[in-house]
Motif scaffolding. Structure first.
Motif, PDB file in Angstrom:
ATOM      1  N   ALA A  12       0.805  -1.225   0.000  1.00 25.06           N
ATOM      2  CA  ALA A  12       0.000   0.000   0.000  1.00 25.06           C
ATOM      3  C   ALA A  12       0.832   1.266   0.000  1.00 25.06           C
ATOM      4  O   ALA A  12       0.388   2.323   0.451  1.00 25.06           O
ATOM      5  CB  ALA A  12      -0.988   0.007   1.170  1.00 25.06           C
ATOM      6  N   GLU A  13       2.057   1.193  -0.519  1.00 27.96           N
ATOM      7  CA  GLU A  13       2.848   2.411  -0.693  1.00 27.96           C
ATOM      8  C   GLU A  13       2.318   3.177  -1.900  1.00 27.96           C
ATOM      9  O   GLU A  13       1.750   2.605  -2.820  1.00 27.96           O
ATOM     10  CB  GLU A  13       4.320   2.057  -0.928  1.00 27.96           C
ATOM     11  N   ASN A  14       2.529   4.498  -1.905  1.00 25.12           N
ATOM     12  CA  ASN A  14       2.110   5.258  -3.081  1.00 25.12           C
ATOM     13  C   ASN A  14       3.118   5.037  -4.206  1.00 25.12           C
ATOM     14  O   ASN A  14       4.236   4.565  -3.977  1.00 25.12           O
ATOM     15  CB  ASN A  14       1.925   6.740  -2.758  1.00 25.12           C
ATOM     16  N   LEU A  15       2.717   5.379  -5.425  1.00 28.88           N
ATOM     17  CA  LEU A  15       3.536   5.049  -6.589  1.00 28.88           C
ATOM     18  C   LEU A  15       4.903   5.745  -6.582  1.00 28.88           C
ATOM     19  O   LEU A  15       5.921   5.085  -6.833  1.00 28.88           O
ATOM     20  CB  LEU A  15       2.768   5.357  -7.879  1.00 28.88           C
ATOM     21  N   PRO A  16       4.997   7.046  -6.304  1.00 30.28           N
ATOM     22  CA  PRO A  16       6.335   7.659  -6.283  1.00 30.28           C
ATOM     23  C   PRO A  16       7.267   7.028  -5.252  1.00 30.28           C
ATOM     24  O   PRO A  16       8.457   6.824  -5.533  1.00 30.28           O
ATOM     25  CB  PRO A  16       6.047   9.128  -5.950  1.00 30.28           C
ATOM     26  N   ALA A  17       6.761   6.695  -4.077  1.00 23.64           N
ATOM     27  CA  ALA A  17       7.595   6.050  -3.056  1.00 23.64           C
ATOM     28  C   ALA A  17       8.041   4.680  -3.524  1.00 23.64           C
ATOM     29  O   ALA A  17       9.199   4.280  -3.325  1.00 23.64           O
ATOM     30  CB  ALA A  17       6.827   5.944  -1.739  1.00 23.64           C
ATOM     31  N   ALA A  18       7.128   3.948  -4.169  1.00 14.57           N
ATOM     32  CA  ALA A  18       7.467   2.622  -4.695  1.00 14.57           C
ATOM     33  C   ALA A  18       8.521   2.739  -5.788  1.00 14.57           C
ATOM     34  O   ALA A  18       9.444   1.914  -5.877  1.00 14.57           O
ATOM     35  CB  ALA A  18       6.211   1.932  -5.233  1.00 14.57           C
ATOM     36  N   MET A  19       8.412   3.749  -6.635  1.00 15.01           N
ATOM     37  CA  MET A  19       9.392   3.971  -7.697  1.00 15.01           C
ATOM     38  C   MET A  19      10.775   4.265  -7.115  1.00 15.01           C
ATOM     39  O   MET A  19      11.791   3.816  -7.644  1.00 15.01           O
ATOM     40  CB  MET A  19       8.953   5.136  -8.591  1.00 15.01           C
ATOM     41  N   ALA A  20      10.830   5.028  -6.032  1.00 14.37           N
ATOM     42  CA  ALA A  20      12.113   5.379  -5.427  1.00 14.37           C
ATOM     43  C   ALA A  20      12.819   4.150  -4.873  1.00 14.37           C
ATOM     44  O   ALA A  20      14.027   3.956  -5.084  1.00 14.37           O
ATOM     45  CB  ALA A  20      11.899   6.419  -4.328  1.00 14.37           C
ATOM     46  N   VAL A  21      12.074   3.297  -4.186  1.00 14.19           N
ATOM     47  CA  VAL A  21      12.659   2.070  -3.642  1.00 14.19           C
ATOM     48  C   VAL A  21      13.105   1.153  -4.782  1.00 14.19           C
ATOM     49  O   VAL A  21      14.207   0.585  -4.754  1.00 14.19           O
ATOM     50  CB  VAL A  21      11.644   1.339  -2.732  1.00 14.19           C
ATOM     51  N   ALA A  22      12.253   1.018  -5.798  1.00 13.05           N
ATOM     52  CA  ALA A  22      12.579   0.162  -6.941  1.00 13.05           C
ATOM     53  C   ALA A  22      13.825   0.671  -7.664  1.00 13.05           C
ATOM     54  O   ALA A  22      14.668  -0.123  -8.109  1.00 13.05           O
ATOM     55  CB  ALA A  22      11.394   0.106  -7.901  1.00 13.05           C
ATOM     56  N   GLY A  23      13.958   1.986  -7.767  1.00 18.24           N
ATOM     57  CA  GLY A  23      15.127   2.559  -8.427  1.00 18.24           C
ATOM     58  C   GLY A  23      16.416   2.284  -7.670  1.00 18.24           C
ATOM     59  O   GLY A  23      17.455   2.003  -8.279  1.00 18.24           O
ATOM     60  N   ARG A  24      16.348   2.318  -6.339  1.00 16.17           N
ATOM     61  CA  ARG A  24      17.546   2.020  -5.554  1.00 16.17           C
ATOM     62  C   ARG A  24      17.939   0.553  -5.699  1.00 16.17           C
ATOM     63  O   ARG A  24      19.121   0.212  -5.789  1.00 16.17           O
ATOM     64  CB  ARG A  24      17.317   2.371  -4.082  1.00 16.17           C
ATOM     65  N   ALA A  25      16.944  -0.319  -5.729  1.00 16.97           N
ATOM     66  CA  ALA A  25      17.228  -1.749  -5.891  1.00 16.97           C
ATOM     67  C   ALA A  25      17.838  -2.024  -7.261  1.00 16.97           C
ATOM     68  O   ALA A  25      18.817  -2.778  -7.389  1.00 16.97           O
ATOM     69  CB  ALA A  25      15.951  -2.566  -5.706  1.00 16.97           C
ATOM     70  N   ALA A  26      17.272  -1.415  -8.314  1.00 19.17           N
ATOM     71  CA  ALA A  26      17.792  -1.619  -9.667  1.00 19.17           C
ATOM     72  C   ALA A  26      19.214  -1.081  -9.796  1.00 19.17           C
ATOM     73  O   ALA A  26      20.046  -1.650 -10.510  1.00 19.17           O
ATOM     74  CB  ALA A  26      16.879  -0.937 -10.686  1.00 19.17           C
ATOM     75  N   ALA A  27      19.515   0.009  -9.087  1.00 16.09           N
ATOM     76  CA  ALA A  27      20.859   0.588  -9.132  1.00 16.09           C
ATOM     77  C   ALA A  27      21.888  -0.373  -8.542  1.00 16.09           C
ATOM     78  O   ALA A  27      23.034  -0.424  -9.003  1.00 16.09           O
ATOM     79  CB  ALA A  27      20.882   1.916  -8.379  1.00 16.09           C
TER      80      ALA A  27
END
Length: 313
Positions: free
Chosen positions: A264-279
């Motif tokens: 239930a995270e919002n989309l921008p917060a989810a994108m930020a976490v996903a971006g750190r993982a992909a990095a």
């Protein structure tokens, strides 16, 4: 806690590192081939699990040593593989991957058992899919199977994500039951051609949804990720890292994104976490082997960030 369901491919990746990609008719020397578990479905399921969410994978492997190795790797990452079935008449899918000195890749896919995935496999695997669960799909299995799974997801009230990779040759109803399309820079341009549209990445995330149906999120490597949400563009920058191998970076992003949305995270917060993982993933070799565990992300996203409910079509 909501569950993430992944319907998708399982491949054995044969990876060869090369100084540069060969030209037509050219033979070049590369490293000794390495074999490791992969496939967009398997990669994304592993990323979901390593992000800390419960995940169930629906797919097919062959009755061979590669299929066994993939199942073992998935089990080690905590993925529920009770609905990964063995196709007796087909080999496990194979991806031949060339990775150059810049970390970019070229991939040739042989679908193998992935092509044998059936609607009955999907029906059984999604039997417990419910409202507020997240369903993740990609296009390394037959498109009619993807459409069938998406329809089930919508009927059950799940949030449906399609990673439109590889790019589809036509729309033909593929996006009718999708809530969020996740694509990279090349794939969004391919979608734009299908929709007879053009523009910069950020423009396309605004232009394409009214035409195709679902919201569009584009990952753009070192430039981060962009989408259009609540009437405004959203850009999440990417951390600066030294790229070794981009294989499975997109899958890491999608898996972490799905896990965050399931929480239930919002989309921008989810994108930020996903971006750190992909990095983190791009600083490592391989597919499944490169996907980080949640504890490896230096900082969690802001727990005080507002939660935006996911909207269904």
């Amino acid at each position: 806690m909501n569950t993430v369901f992944v319907v998708g491919s399982l491949n054995i990746d044969q990876t060869i590192r090369v100084p540069t990609f060969p030209r037509a008719g050219e033979t070049i020397y590369g490293s000794d081939a390495t074999f490791s578990p992969g496939g967009k479905g398997a990669n994304q399921a592993v990323a979901v699990s390593r992000a800390g969410a419960s995940v169930k994978l629906v797919g097919r492997i062959g009755h061979d040593v590669h299929g066994t190795a993939i199942l073992e790797a998935l089990a080690e990452s905590g993925v529920d593989t009770s609905h990964v079935k063995v196709a007796q008449s087909a080999a496990t899918g194979t991806a031949v991957i060339a990775v150059d000195d810049l970390g970019e890749n070229q991939i040739i896919l042989s679908p193998g058992a992935n092509a044998a995935l059936s609607t009955s496999d999907v029906d059984a695997g999604l039997a417990t899919l419910g409202a507020n669960d997240v369903l993740v799909l990609q296009l390394e299995v037959p498109r009619d199977i993807v459409r069938h799974a998406a329809r089930l997801g919508t009927l059950r009230g799940a949030f449906v994500i399609l990673n439109a990779a590889p790019s589809p040759p036509a729309v033909d109803g593929l996006f009718d039951d999708i809530d969020l399309l996740v694509v990279n820079e090349q794939e969004i341009q391919d979608l734009a051609r299908l929709a007879d549209a053009s523009g910069e990445l950020s423009d396309l995330t605004e232009i394409l949804p009214p035409v195709l149906g679902p919201a569009v999120l584009c990952t753009a490597g070192a430039q981060g990720a962009v989408t259009f949400l609540d009437g405004r563009g959203v850009h999440i920058p990417a951390p600066e890292v030294s790229v070794v191998d981009t294989t499975a970076a997109g899958d890491t992003f999608v898996g972490y994104l799905a896990a965050s949305l399931a929480a239930a995270e919002n989309l921008p917060a989810a994108m930020a976490v996903a971006g750190r993982a992909a990095a983190i993933a791009v600083t490592r070799h391989g597919a499944v082997d490169s996907i980080p565990w949640r504890r490896e992300l230096q900082t969690a996203h802001d727990p005080n960030s507002s939660v935006t409910p996911l909207s269904h079509h």
